[in-house]
Design an enzyme around this catalytic site. Structure first.
Site, short mmCIF file in Angstrom:
data_model
loop_
_atom_site.label_atom_id
_atom_site.label_comp_id
_atom_site.label_asym_id
_atom_site.label_seq_id
_atom_site.Cartn_x
_atom_site.Cartn_y
_atom_site.Cartn_z
CG HIS A 170 -1.90 0.98 1.40
ND1 HIS A 170 -1.63 2.28 1.74
CD2 HIS A 170 -3.26 0.90 1.28
CE1 HIS A 170 -2.77 2.96 1.81
NE2 HIS A 170 -3.77 2.15 1.53
CG ASP A 217 0.76 -1.75 6.24
OD1 ASP A 217 -0.10 -1.68 7.15
OD2 ASP A 217 0.60 -1.28 5.11
CD GLN A 223 -6.71 -4.60 3.88
OE1 GLN A 223 -7.85 -4.93 4.12
NE2 GLN A 223 -6.38 -3.34 3.60
CE LYS A 261 -6.95 -0.35 6.20
NZ LYS A 261 -7.59 0.38 5.12
CB CYS A 293 -3.88 3.48 -1.45
SG CYS A 293 -5.05 4.80 -1.15
#
Lengths: 128, 414
Positions: free
Chosen positions: B123, B201, B204, B227, B365
């Site tokens: 991303h 990261d 997600q 999220k 993105c």
């Protein structure tokens, strides 16, 4: 709203665009894209002896809104002076597209060809 | 334990509304998840009954607010199995967490000629901060490539790590476009053996699978509350000795112990990295969201999605005009990105919107991964606890409608 976008008139311009191709030679020759959605347009135009737009052609890839707007614009621009084109805005494009109300997310798709024309006219020194 | 999807839906007020006269089918949780009533209530409760600034007041209301705010931090720590709450930094979102690392750690440790390794499926949040750091420092930015089937090609990693120039490897735990689940622990072990730090990261992945910072092998990990059915706050976790060695990212109130005219001393962790008044109710709201998801059970959520994803991919395969990007159902998290022959993703999203179905259209993105697959954009359906097979069926029916709407009619020369 979106139902309006997929009515016959716009889909017809999308599938069978007017003035699709490249004018050679041309007074205006510009490529522009919307990197966020991948819409891309190559627009060429020729001016007459009085400096008005005589012919416009485009080629490119994109969604129904961007391609139908480009197709309709090639017809709508003929006979206009560069200053007149420069005064055109979103409302004119929506009216040209049969009175659709574009959602925020689709405005830049619809405006791509007009913005390209204005930039192309500026690049060619036809607009102050 | 299977999820009771109708019961879960009833806990989210948004599912009481309709979109264009149709039942709301929300398939964009990978962008941001909807909020259950308990999260909304928790924030309203703070604002209505327990609001004051934190860490400052000596009155009981301020203490109540501080307790709630710090209580949420402890929940975030447990959620990712961090043993030290001082390692939990409240940030705006994963993007800010990664920027914090790239600026605070990166400015001091990345030098000309160093290498930063990321992957092609990142991303922009885990790409642009490293790209710009590399540019500022004259460092090299190298990418672990993605194979045609959407997995990472790790065969290049030993070479990238070999000369000891690589100082940091940054990798997503789950791709927001392809759903790919990179072998992050394996990557971390290789990076550490070469003396590089590992930044993960988790934005997600966090809503969909248990994340344990003790076993993942990360040195830093960031995730976003929105999220996770929470509000717009995020968390950066980092190893204490690293965070202690790093300079502050933002300066101001609360992050200091003393301020003199010419110099200042920094507060202890985690406050050193939390300058200014934080989003108090939002942090408490994310605490409530994590309680809510933990009660459902992250493993149960994972099992639920392991059922939905193969079903969705099998149903999408019934439409010949559709090509799904990325790995096999068993190798991915709960996102399915696809393209449709002759139809721009924007148009897919607009036609689906007419049917009450929310999908993302664009590059999500993540432009480089779209370039990798030579498509300018895609449409993406993502699934969460309030989605079931019925939603997949609604999606497939609307996609069939899109196909027929765009079926090229007889060409009539203009």
């Amino acid at each position: 709203m979106s139902h309006d976008l997929y009515r016959e008139q716009l889909l017809d311009h999308y599938h069978n665009p007017a003035n699709y191709g490249v004018l050679e030679p041309a007074d205006v020759d510009i490529e522009m894209d919307n990197p966020t959605c991948g819409d891309r347009i190559h627009l060429t135009a020729r001016l007459d002896s009085e400096g008005h737009i005589a012919a416009v052609m485009f080629e490119g890839q994109g969604c129904v809104v961007s391609m139908a707007a480009a197709s309709m614009l090639t017809e709508a621009l003929v006979g206009k002076a560069p200053e007149e084109v420069n005064r055109m805005g979103l409302e004119d494009v929506e009216e040209m597209m049969g009175g659709v109300k574009l959602s925020m997310g689709r405005v830049k798709c619809a405006m791509l060809s007009l913005n390209a024309t204005k930039q192309g006219l500026r690049d060619a020194g036809k607009l102050a | 334990m299977p999820l009771d999807v109708p019961a879960i839906r009833s806990q989210f007020p948004i599912f009481q509304r309709e979109i264009n006269g149709k039942r709301l089918v929300y398939l964009d949780s990978a962008a941001s998840a909807q909020k259950p009533q308990v999260v909304i209530d928790a924030m309203v409760e703070v604002w209505s009954h327990s609001y004051a600034n934190v860490h400052r007041g000596l009155y009981s209301l301020a203490e109540e607010a501080t307790l709630a705010y710090e209580g949420a931090r402890a929940k975030f720590a447990r959620f990712i199995n961090a043993t030290d709450v001082g390692e939990i930094i409240h940030v705006r979102n994963a993007t800010e967490g990664i920027n914090l690392v790239a600026y605070s750690w990166g400015e001091e440790h990345i030098h000309e000629g160093d290498r930063i390794v990321i992957t092609e499926l990142e991303h922009h949040a885990n790409l642009v901060p490293w790209q710009q750091l590399a540019k500022r420092k004259g460092a090299e930015l190298a990418y672990i490539p993605v194979t045609d089937d959407g997995s990472l090609d790790l065969t290049v990693l030993p070479d990238l790590l070999e000369e000891g120039r690589t100082k940091v490897v940054a990798c997503s735990v789950m791709s927001n476009v392809l759903g790919t689940l990179p072998p992050v622990s394996e990557i971390a072990a290789m990076a550490h053996a070469a003396g590089a730090l590992v930044v993960m990261d988790g934005a997600q992945a966090a809503p969909h699978m248990p994340l344990d910072v003790q076993t993942l092998g990360a040195d830093f990990m960031a995730f976003s509350g929105h999220k996770l059915c929470g509000p717009g706050v995020g968390v950066l976790w980092g190893r204490r000795e690293l965070l202690e060695s790093m300079p502050p990212f933002l300066y101001g109130g609360d992050m200091i112990v003393t301020v003199k005219r010419d110099d200042s001393k920094w507060n202890v962790l985690p406050h050193k990295f939390e300058a200014g008044t934080p989003p108090i109710a939002e942090v408490v709201g994310l605490g409530a969201a994590i309680d809510y998801l933990t009660a459902i059970g992250i493993s149960n959520i994972q099992q639920h999605e392991r059922r939905i994803i193969p079903y969705a991919m099998a149903r999408l395969r019934e439409i010949p005009e559709i090509r799904v990007l990325g790995p096999a159902p068993s190798e991915r998290g709960a996102v399915v990105s696809f393209i449709m022959d002759g139809v721009h993703p924007h148009d897919i999203a607009s036609v689906l919107d007419e049917e009450g179905i929310c999908v993302r259209a664009g590059h999500h993105c993540a432009q480089p991964i779209h370039d990798r697959f030579c498509v300018p954009a895609s449409a993406r359906a993502s699934f969460y606890i309030y989605n079931d097979e019925e939603d997949v069926d609604a999606l497939v029916a609307a996609l069939r409608k899109t196909v027929s709407l765009f079926a090229r009619r007889q060409s009539t020369p203009r």
